[in-house]
Design a protein around this motif. Structure first.
Motif, mmCIF file in Angstrom:
data_model
loop_
_atom_site.group_PDB
_atom_site.id
_atom_site.type_symbol
_atom_site.label_atom_id
_atom_site.label_comp_id
_atom_site.label_asym_id
_atom_site.label_seq_id
_atom_site.Cartn_x
_atom_site.Cartn_y
_atom_site.Cartn_z
ATOM 1 N N LEU A 117 44.235 48.635 33.964
ATOM 2 C CA LEU A 117 45.331 49.481 34.428
ATOM 3 C C LEU A 117 46.556 48.401 34.579
ATOM 4 C CD1 LEU A 117 46.309 52.164 35.740
ATOM 5 C CD2 LEU A 117 45.403 51.594 37.972
ATOM 6 N N GLU A 118 47.580 48.716 34.188
ATOM 7 C CA GLU A 118 48.707 47.977 34.357
ATOM 8 C C GLU A 118 49.584 48.382 35.389
ATOM 9 O OE1 GLU A 118 52.935 46.282 32.120
ATOM 10 O OE2 GLU A 118 51.976 48.129 31.359
ATOM 11 N N LEU A 119 49.878 47.726 36.349
ATOM 12 C CA LEU A 119 50.846 48.030 37.712
ATOM 13 C C LEU A 119 51.975 47.446 37.486
ATOM 14 C CD1 LEU A 119 47.781 48.027 40.143
ATOM 15 C CD2 LEU A 119 48.672 49.903 39.137
ATOM 16 N N GLY A 120 53.026 47.831 38.500
ATOM 17 C CA GLY A 120 54.171 47.534 38.777
ATOM 18 C C GLY A 120 54.642 45.931 39.067
ATOM 19 N N SER A 121 53.602 45.431 39.616
ATOM 20 C CA SER A 121 54.158 44.213 40.268
ATOM 21 C C SER A 121 52.924 43.382 40.699
ATOM 22 C CB SER A 121 54.907 44.218 41.428
ATOM 23 O OG SER A 121 54.400 44.833 42.585
ATOM 24 N N ARG A 122 52.923 41.996 40.956
ATOM 25 C CA ARG A 122 51.666 41.279 41.638
ATOM 26 C C ARG A 122 51.276 41.835 42.873
ATOM 27 N NH1 ARG A 122 51.998 35.734 39.307
ATOM 28 N NH2 ARG A 122 50.733 35.105 40.992
ATOM 29 N N VAL A 144 49.230 44.718 42.322
ATOM 30 C CA VAL A 144 47.751 44.560 41.886
ATOM 31 C C VAL A 144 47.073 44.001 43.117
ATOM 32 C CG1 VAL A 144 46.480 42.551 40.635
ATOM 33 C CG2 VAL A 144 48.584 43.839 39.624
ATOM 34 N N ASP A 145 47.802 43.196 43.904
ATOM 35 C CA ASP A 145 46.821 42.747 45.063
ATOM 36 C C ASP A 145 46.534 43.931 46.248
ATOM 37 O OD1 ASP A 145 46.501 40.059 44.553
ATOM 38 O OD2 ASP A 145 48.657 39.659 45.563
ATOM 39 N N GLU A 146 47.465 44.845 46.268
ATOM 40 C CA GLU A 146 47.501 46.021 47.157
ATOM 41 C C GLU A 146 46.166 46.808 46.647
ATOM 42 O OE1 GLU A 146 49.907 50.037 48.003
ATOM 43 O OE2 GLU A 146 50.921 48.246 47.901
ATOM 44 N N VAL A 147 46.110 47.151 45.234
ATOM 45 C CA VAL A 147 45.062 48.105 44.938
ATOM 46 C C VAL A 147 43.803 47.329 44.920
ATOM 47 C CG1 VAL A 147 44.426 49.458 42.970
ATOM 48 C CG2 VAL A 147 46.728 49.520 43.215
ATOM 49 N N ALA A 148 43.851 46.113 44.641
ATOM 50 C CA ALA A 148 42.603 45.362 44.501
ATOM 51 C C ALA A 148 42.019 45.346 45.812
ATOM 52 C CB ALA A 148 42.773 43.840 43.975
ATOM 53 N N GLY A 195 51.241 33.147 35.375
ATOM 54 C CA GLY A 195 52.826 32.990 35.850
ATOM 55 C C GLY A 195 53.268 34.322 35.516
ATOM 56 N N PHE A 196 53.530 34.442 34.233
ATOM 57 C CA PHE A 196 54.085 35.678 33.675
ATOM 58 C C PHE A 196 53.338 36.812 33.572
ATOM 59 C CE2 PHE A 196 51.866 34.080 29.992
ATOM 60 C CZ PHE A 196 51.271 34.938 29.274
ATOM 61 N N MET A 197 51.863 36.725 33.964
ATOM 62 C CA MET A 197 50.898 37.530 34.090
ATOM 63 C C MET A 197 49.738 37.258 34.913
ATOM 64 S SD MET A 197 48.322 39.060 30.770
ATOM 65 C CE MET A 197 47.750 37.633 30.395
ATOM 66 N N TYR A 198 49.372 38.352 35.964
ATOM 67 C CA TYR A 198 48.441 38.264 36.934
ATOM 68 C C TYR A 198 47.493 39.485 36.935
ATOM 69 C CZ TYR A 198 47.245 38.116 42.003
ATOM 70 O OH TYR A 198 46.625 38.010 43.092
ATOM 71 N N GLY A 199 46.348 39.283 37.247
ATOM 72 C CA GLY A 199 45.376 40.130 37.357
ATOM 73 C C GLY A 199 44.169 39.899 38.236
ATOM 74 N N ARG A 200 43.630 41.132 38.770
ATOM 75 C CA ARG A 200 42.543 40.880 39.555
ATOM 76 C C ARG A 200 41.454 42.084 39.004
ATOM 77 N NH1 ARG A 200 43.993 41.151 45.712
ATOM 78 N NH2 ARG A 200 41.684 40.863 45.999
ATOM 79 N N SER A 201 40.460 41.898 39.244
ATOM 80 C CA SER A 201 39.323 42.834 38.769
ATOM 81 C C SER A 201 38.184 43.282 39.784
ATOM 82 C CB SER A 201 38.402 42.474 37.676
ATOM 83 O OG SER A 201 37.736 41.240 37.958
ATOM 84 N N PHE A 202 37.794 44.280 39.918
ATOM 85 C CA PHE A 202 36.546 44.787 40.680
ATOM 86 C C PHE A 202 35.865 45.881 39.878
ATOM 87 C CE2 PHE A 202 40.136 47.903 41.032
ATOM 88 C CZ PHE A 202 39.165 48.985 40.885
ATOM 89 N N LEU A 203 34.550 45.981 40.625
ATOM 90 C CA LEU A 203 33.545 46.951 40.259
ATOM 91 C C LEU A 203 33.680 48.161 41.351
ATOM 92 C CD1 LEU A 203 30.572 44.473 39.397
ATOM 93 C CD2 LEU A 203 32.249 45.417 37.870
ATOM 94 N N ASP A 204 33.734 49.180 40.785
ATOM 95 C CA ASP A 204 33.549 50.294 41.736
ATOM 96 C C ASP A 204 32.128 50.561 42.233
ATOM 97 O OD1 ASP A 204 31.951 52.001 39.828
ATOM 98 O OD2 ASP A 204 33.837 53.124 39.269
ATOM 99 N N MET A 244 46.276 44.794 36.105
ATOM 100 C CA MET A 244 46.932 43.388 35.715
ATOM 101 C C MET A 244 48.536 43.853 35.815
ATOM 102 S SD MET A 244 48.457 44.563 32.308
ATOM 103 C CE MET A 244 48.669 43.109 31.636
ATOM 104 N N TRP A 245 49.485 42.753 35.985
ATOM 105 C CA TRP A 245 50.839 42.947 36.108
ATOM 106 C C TRP A 245 51.231 41.884 35.018
ATOM 107 C CZ3 TRP A 245 54.146 38.759 37.157
ATOM 108 C CH2 TRP A 245 55.250 38.953 36.765
ATOM 109 N N MET A 246 52.046 42.216 34.199
ATOM 110 C CA MET A 246 52.857 41.187 33.230
ATOM 111 C C MET A 246 54.494 41.334 32.902
ATOM 112 S SD MET A 246 51.942 40.565 29.137
ATOM 113 C CE MET A 246 52.507 42.320 28.564
ATOM 114 N N ASP A 247 55.078 40.283 33.260
ATOM 115 C CA ASP A 247 56.418 40.005 32.828
ATOM 116 C C ASP A 247 56.726 40.077 31.441
ATOM 117 O OD1 ASP A 247 59.143 39.644 32.793
ATOM 118 O OD2 ASP A 247 59.318 37.793 34.025
ATOM 119 N N ALA A 248 56.747 41.351 30.878
ATOM 120 C CA ALA A 248 56.910 41.304 29.300
ATOM 121 C C ALA A 248 58.214 40.313 28.757
ATOM 122 C CB ALA A 248 57.229 42.673 28.824
ATOM 123 N N ALA A 249 59.183 40.373 29.421
ATOM 124 C CA ALA A 249 60.547 39.400 29.081
ATOM 125 C C ALA A 249 59.796 38.107 29.005
ATOM 126 C CB ALA A 249 61.593 39.690 29.939
#
Length: 130
Positions: free
Chosen positions: A75-80, A83-87, A105-114, A123-128
């Motif tokens: 799931l792509e989210l809007g900001s780092r 990502v932290d908030e949902v994780a 740097g340009f991409m940040y992610g966290r993961s979890f098991l439900d 994940m969040w990514m700065d596409a530019a």
């Protein structure tokens, strides 16, 4: 044409799944939920259907596997920060950490098991910058 995705996940405990996903900000869609399945809306186009094992088994033709990851839900989210908030919400609601955070740097992610062991990648990514 706009399309919707309904991700069906097998659950051992429907109430636990409802509580978990609503704690993450999903909305229970009661009109499409019953004692066998719960429809949980994340956006107008993304839904999770938490389905009891008995009902889930009726919908597939090749059996239900409970040994290891069969799919990773990303799931792509809007900001780092989001990502932290949902994780953090996932961990507080009974999920468990899947792996260490990833920071490129340009991409940040966290993961979890439900609570049923389904693997989610946030994940969040700065596409530019990519």
């Amino acid at each position: 044409m706009s399309r919707k995705i309904f991700v069906n996940v097998c659950t051992q405990d429907l109430r636990r799944s409802i509580d978990f996903y609503t704690a993450l900000g999903f909305t229970l869609v009661e009109d499409f939920s019953n004692e066998q399945a719960a429809c949980l809306r994340l956006t107008d186009s993304i839904y999770v259907m938490a389905v009891t094992e008995g009902f889930f088994t009726e919908t597939v033709t090749n059996g239900v596997s409970t040994s290891g990851t069969q799919v990773v839900l990303a799931l792509e989210l809007g900001s780092r920060e989001e990502v932290d908030e949902v994780a953090d919400k996932a961990l507080a609601a009974g999920g468990e950490k899947a792996k260490d955070p990833m920071d490129e740097g340009f991409m940040y992610g966290r993961s979890f098991l439900d609570p049923d062991g389904h693997h989610w990648e946030l994940m969040w990514m700065d596409a530019a910058a990519a």
